[in-house]
Design a protein around this motif. Structure first.
Motif, PDB file in Angstrom:
ATOM      1  N   THR A   1      28.038  32.279 -37.634  1.00 19.85           N
ATOM      2  CA  THR A   1      29.372  32.369 -38.396  1.00 19.85           C
ATOM      3  C   THR A   1      29.346  30.395 -38.451  1.00 19.85           C
ATOM      4  OG1 THR A   1      30.448  34.735 -37.960  1.00 19.85           O
ATOM      5  CG2 THR A   1      31.401  32.740 -38.707  1.00 19.85           C
ATOM      6  N   THR A   2      29.791  29.862 -39.631  1.00 23.56           N
ATOM      7  CA  THR A   2      29.609  28.626 -39.803  1.00 23.56           C
ATOM      8  C   THR A   2      30.881  28.365 -39.247  1.00 23.56           C
ATOM      9  OG1 THR A   2      31.028  28.657 -41.710  1.00 23.56           O
ATOM     10  CG2 THR A   2      28.319  28.384 -41.640  1.00 23.56           C
ATOM     11  N   PRO A   3      31.215  27.226 -38.677  1.00 24.09           N
ATOM     12  CA  PRO A   3      32.022  26.163 -37.803  1.00 24.09           C
ATOM     13  C   PRO A   3      33.828  26.576 -38.761  1.00 24.09           C
ATOM     14  CG  PRO A   3      30.481  25.314 -37.886  1.00 24.09           C
ATOM     15  CD  PRO A   3      30.000  26.300 -38.483  1.00 24.09           C
ATOM     16  N   ASP A   4      33.624  26.444 -39.567  1.00 20.89           N
ATOM     17  CA  ASP A   4      34.871  26.901 -40.881  1.00 20.89           C
ATOM     18  C   ASP A   4      35.049  27.854 -41.213  1.00 20.89           C
ATOM     19  OD1 ASP A   4      32.470  27.291 -42.740  1.00 20.89           O
ATOM     20  OD2 ASP A   4      32.750  26.351 -44.155  1.00 20.89           O
ATOM     21  N   GLY A   5      33.839  28.701 -40.463  1.00 20.92           N
ATOM     22  CA  GLY A   5      34.565  30.294 -40.739  1.00 20.92           C
ATOM     23  C   GLY A   5      34.343  30.944 -41.489  1.00 20.92           C
ATOM     24  N   LEU A   6      33.825  30.309 -43.056  1.00 21.44           N
ATOM     25  CA  LEU A   6      33.626  30.358 -44.465  1.00 21.44           C
ATOM     26  C   LEU A   6      32.361  31.978 -44.388  1.00 21.44           C
ATOM     27  CD1 LEU A   6      34.561  29.818 -46.977  1.00 21.44           C
ATOM     28  CD2 LEU A   6      33.283  28.214 -47.400  1.00 21.44           C
ATOM     29  N   PHE A   7      31.285  31.626 -43.518  1.00 14.70           N
ATOM     30  CA  PHE A   7      30.295  32.496 -43.590  1.00 14.70           C
ATOM     31  C   PHE A   7      29.854  33.639 -42.345  1.00 14.70           C
ATOM     32  CE2 PHE A   7      29.575  29.470 -47.249  1.00 14.70           C
ATOM     33  CZ  PHE A   7      29.546  30.036 -48.226  1.00 14.70           C
ATOM     34  N   THR A   8      29.441  34.221 -42.795  1.00 17.60           N
ATOM     35  CA  THR A   8      28.457  34.643 -41.531  1.00 17.60           C
ATOM     36  C   THR A   8      27.484  35.574 -42.346  1.00 17.60           C
ATOM     37  OG1 THR A   8      30.499  35.295 -40.070  1.00 17.60           O
ATOM     38  CG2 THR A   8      28.847  37.360 -39.142  1.00 17.60           C
ATOM     39  N   ILE A   9      26.086  35.250 -41.285  1.00 18.44           N
ATOM     40  CA  ILE A   9      24.748  36.035 -42.017  1.00 18.44           C
ATOM     41  C   ILE A   9      24.326  36.832 -40.928  1.00 18.44           C
ATOM     42  CG2 ILE A   9      22.708  35.146 -42.309  1.00 18.44           C
ATOM     43  CD1 ILE A   9      22.384  32.523 -42.221  1.00 18.44           C
ATOM     44  N   SER A  10      23.754  37.925 -41.743  1.00 14.91           N
ATOM     45  CA  SER A  10      23.132  39.546 -41.357  1.00 14.91           C
ATOM     46  C   SER A  10      22.277  39.641 -41.692  1.00 14.91           C
ATOM     47  CB  SER A  10      24.567  40.549 -41.200  1.00 14.91           C
ATOM     48  OG  SER A  10      25.373  40.305 -40.670  1.00 14.91           O
ATOM     49  N   GLU A  11      21.187  39.766 -40.983  1.00 19.32           N
ATOM     50  CA  GLU A  11      19.908  40.221 -41.690  1.00 19.32           C
ATOM     51  C   GLU A  11      20.036  41.732 -41.558  1.00 19.32           C
ATOM     52  OE1 GLU A  11      14.704  39.534 -41.373  1.00 19.32           O
ATOM     53  OE2 GLU A  11      16.601  39.214 -39.479  1.00 19.32           O
ATOM     54  N   VAL A  12      19.220  42.759 -42.330  1.00 20.11           N
ATOM     55  CA  VAL A  12      19.820  43.608 -42.755  1.00 20.11           C
ATOM     56  C   VAL A  12      18.544  44.344 -43.742  1.00 20.11           C
ATOM     57  CG1 VAL A  12      22.103  43.694 -43.129  1.00 20.11           C
ATOM     58  CG2 VAL A  12      20.786  43.757 -45.322  1.00 20.11           C
ATOM     59  N   GLU A  13      18.846  46.266 -42.751  1.00 17.72           N
ATOM     60  CA  GLU A  13      17.546  46.687 -44.135  1.00 17.72           C
ATOM     61  C   GLU A  13      18.168  47.023 -45.253  1.00 17.72           C
ATOM     62  OE1 GLU A  13      14.795  46.958 -42.498  1.00 17.72           O
ATOM     63  OE2 GLU A  13      15.276  46.146 -41.089  1.00 17.72           O
ATOM     64  N   CYS A  14      17.082  47.935 -46.026  1.00 21.68           N
ATOM     65  CA  CYS A  14      17.289  48.283 -48.012  1.00 21.68           C
ATOM     66  C   CYS A  14      18.593  48.266 -48.004  1.00 21.68           C
ATOM     67  CB  CYS A  14      16.322  49.203 -48.318  1.00 21.68           C
ATOM     68  SG  CYS A  14      16.210  49.284 -49.510  1.00 21.68           S
ATOM     69  N   LEU A  15      19.097  47.687 -49.533  1.00 23.19           N
ATOM     70  CA  LEU A  15      19.869  47.496 -49.499  1.00 23.19           C
ATOM     71  C   LEU A  15      20.534  48.649 -51.338  1.00 23.19           C
ATOM     72  CD1 LEU A  15      21.967  44.329 -48.864  1.00 23.19           C
ATOM     73  CD2 LEU A  15      22.827  46.151 -47.925  1.00 23.19           C
ATOM     74  N   GLY A  16      19.205  49.396 -51.355  1.00 22.46           N
ATOM     75  CA  GLY A  16      18.197  49.848 -52.575  1.00 22.46           C
ATOM     76  C   GLY A  16      18.715  49.318 -53.874  1.00 22.46           C
ATOM     77  N   ALA A  17      18.117  47.392 -53.869  1.00 28.01           N
ATOM     78  CA  ALA A  17      18.490  47.295 -54.992  1.00 28.01           C
ATOM     79  C   ALA A  17      16.812  46.798 -55.517  1.00 28.01           C
ATOM     80  CB  ALA A  17      19.254  46.115 -55.063  1.00 28.01           C
ATOM     81  N   CYS A  18      16.012  47.542 -54.636  1.00 30.48           N
ATOM     82  CA  CYS A  18      14.667  47.250 -54.828  1.00 30.48           C
ATOM     83  C   CYS A  18      14.049  46.317 -55.774  1.00 30.48           C
ATOM     84  CB  CYS A  18      13.848  47.861 -54.450  1.00 30.48           C
ATOM     85  SG  CYS A  18      14.204  49.155 -52.619  1.00 30.48           S
ATOM     86  N   VAL A  19      14.523  46.710 -56.765  1.00 27.82           N
ATOM     87  CA  VAL A  19      13.802  46.254 -58.368  1.00 27.82           C
ATOM     88  C   VAL A  19      14.660  45.420 -58.436  1.00 27.82           C
ATOM     89  CG1 VAL A  19      16.228  47.763 -59.608  1.00 27.82           C
ATOM     90  CG2 VAL A  19      13.470  47.540 -60.339  1.00 27.82           C
ATOM     91  N   ASN A  20      15.349  44.736 -57.916  1.00 24.85           N
ATOM     92  CA  ASN A  20      15.688  43.098 -58.105  1.00 24.85           C
ATOM     93  C   ASN A  20      15.597  42.079 -57.424  1.00 24.85           C
ATOM     94  OD1 ASN A  20      16.340  45.011 -60.185  1.00 24.85           O
ATOM     95  ND2 ASN A  20      18.785  43.481 -60.635  1.00 24.85           N
ATOM     96  N   ALA A  21      14.814  43.287 -56.187  1.00 22.01           N
ATOM     97  CA  ALA A  21      13.856  42.412 -55.460  1.00 22.01           C
ATOM     98  C   ALA A  21      13.504  40.850 -55.400  1.00 22.01           C
ATOM     99  CB  ALA A  21      13.233  42.343 -54.792  1.00 22.01           C
ATOM    100  N   PRO A  22      13.879  39.528 -54.853  1.00 16.23           N
ATOM    101  CA  PRO A  22      14.978  39.109 -53.343  1.00 16.23           C
ATOM    102  C   PRO A  22      16.182  39.210 -53.528  1.00 16.23           C
ATOM    103  CG  PRO A  22      13.958  37.302 -53.779  1.00 16.23           C
ATOM    104  CD  PRO A  22      13.469  37.957 -54.970  1.00 16.23           C
TER     105      PRO A  22
END
Length: 233
Positions: free
Chosen positions: A145-166
């Motif tokens: 998470t960024t030090p300011d608490g604004l963003f957290t990053i996660s690497e995830v599996e398919c979210l079901g929007a493959c036709v609009n990848a990435p």
């Protein structure tokens, strides 16, 4: 098998289990911290519970955990204990659910959860460039998470929007057809207090239709206008 290999495997298994299953009290995540639903969310919770037979109200555990996470920011041990009490469930049963499903974040999260899809379709459309752009701009890695608490990053599996990848999910919104420069622009806008409109970055389409426009299902009725539905349905 050599001793060194056995030790490496044992250590790897230990780390994997620790990451998924074990809770360690911290100042911002321990049972002594109070939690209860707001009046508005309690009304929502009661509506959810009412959908289940009285003897099966524990079936509401997943939506109630989600509701608690949305209110609190993450699924803390206090959220889990509160849901267990509300549903008359052993706390361990709730812990099992919260530790099994990756949608429950059991540690404090940033205000904006960046879920970057790197499954095959997105990978083929250069999701690596999106990951590099996000981590390079925010100076953090997945799971941080960024030090300011604004963003957290996660690497995830398919979210079901493959036709609009990435694509990338920011909280509940999908940002699609992304370019490296485009996602950085989105992050910069959020930092200034403006959340850009979700959807494809490419202005040639609004959802997932081809760039050249729709080619099928152009009429209001299927099969050349003939109504084939059964009159008794």
């Amino acid at each position: 098998m050599s001793v060194r290999v056995r030790q490496s495997l044992a250590f790897a298994n230990k780390r994997f289990a620790h990451a998924l299953s074990v809770h360690r009290n911290t100042p911002d995540n321990n049972p002594s911290l109070p939690f209860e639903f707001t009046q508005e969310n309690m009304s929502r919770a009661e509506s959810i519970i009412a959908k289940y037979p009285v003897q099966y109200k524990k079936g509401a555990v997943m939506p109630l955990l989600d509701l608690g996470q949305r209110q609190h920011g993450f699924t803390s041990i206090s959220v889990m204990n509160y849901v267990a009490k509300l549903l008359s469930m052993p706390p361990m049963r709730v812990y099992e659910v919260a530790s099994f499903y990756t949608m429950y974040n059991r540690n404090p999260m940033g205000k904006y959860h960046l879920q970057i899809c790197t499954t095959t379709p997105c990978q083929l459309c250069n999701s690596d460039s999106i990951m590099d752009a996000v981590t390079g701009y925010l100076k953090i890695q997945p799971g941080q998470t960024t030090p300011d608490g604004l963003f957290t990053i996660s690497e995830v599996e398919c979210l079901g929007a493959c036709v609009n990848a990435p694509m990338i999910a920011i909280n509940d919104d999908f940002y699609e057809d992304l370019t490296a420069d485009g996602i950085v622009s989105v992050l910069k806008a959020i930092q200034t207090g403006t959340v850009p409109k979700a959807g494809p970055e490419n202005e040639k389409r609004q959802t997932c239709e081809p760039f050249s426009g729709r080619k099928t299902l152009l009429s209001e009725k299927p099969y050349n206008g003939k109504d084939i539905t059964r009159p008794d349905l």
